[in-house]
Write an enzyme that holds these catalytic residues in place. Structure first.
Site, PDB file in Angstrom:
ATOM      1  CG  PHE A 207      -1.794   1.257   1.249  1.00 30.43           C
ATOM      2  CD1 PHE A 207      -2.965   1.321   0.525  1.00 30.43           C
ATOM      3  CD2 PHE A 207      -1.401   2.369   1.990  1.00 30.43           C
ATOM      4  CE1 PHE A 207      -3.752   2.474   0.539  1.00 30.43           C
ATOM      5  CE2 PHE A 207      -2.172   3.512   2.006  1.00 30.43           C
ATOM      6  CZ  PHE A 207      -3.352   3.565   1.273  1.00 30.43           C
TER       7      PHE A 207
ATOM      8  CD  GLU B 272      -2.468  -3.840  -1.765  1.00 28.17           C
ATOM      9  OE1 GLU B 272      -2.376  -4.777  -0.934  1.00 28.17           O
ATOM     10  OE2 GLU B 272      -2.107  -3.933  -2.939  1.00 28.17           O
TER      11      GLU B 272
END
Length: 124
Positions: free
Chosen positions: A33, A71
């Site tokens: 991320f 994500e």
């Protein structure tokens, strides 16, 4: 949620605090991320440079944001699966693999849009 005691502005404020905690958690614990977020931030001005118009720039930016959203959801799935237990289970593997597939598909979408925009920019 039937047992939600907060209403109105108080509920929105609580949701804001929960979202901030989630951002802190994913930033702290998920390297993928962090990498994707940094690339997304850096890509925003590039999107306006290569885009033919504002709509195309927003589409490129939104596609990157979509990847970040996927994500986050993948990380949420992984956290829930890990919470359930560390033992090997076919459904746990499948849940994690499907989340990973979603990230891969979102990455492919972003890549296709950016390749098309670059192609259009180069081809004139």
């Amino acid at each position: 949620m039937a047992n939600q005691p907060l209403k109105g502005i108080a509920r929105l404020v609580a949701a804001w605090h929960n979202s901030r905690a989630g951002l802190r958690d994913i930033w702290t614990h998920e390297e993928a991320f962090r990498i994707e977020a940094v690339v997304w931030v850096a890509s925003v001005p590039v999107a306006f440079w290569i885009a033919q118009d504002v709509f195309q720039a927003i589409l490129l930016i939104a596609a990157g944001l979509f990847l970040l959203i996927v994500e986050v959801l993948n990380s949420a799935i992984e956290a829930v699966v890990d919470r359930i237990g560390v033992e090997k289970h076919e459904l746990s593997r499948m849940a994690k693999d499907l989340g990973s597939l979603a990230v891969l598909m979102a990455t492919a979408l972003v890549s296709l849009l950016w390749i098309a925009a670059f192609w259009q920019k180069i081809a004139g």
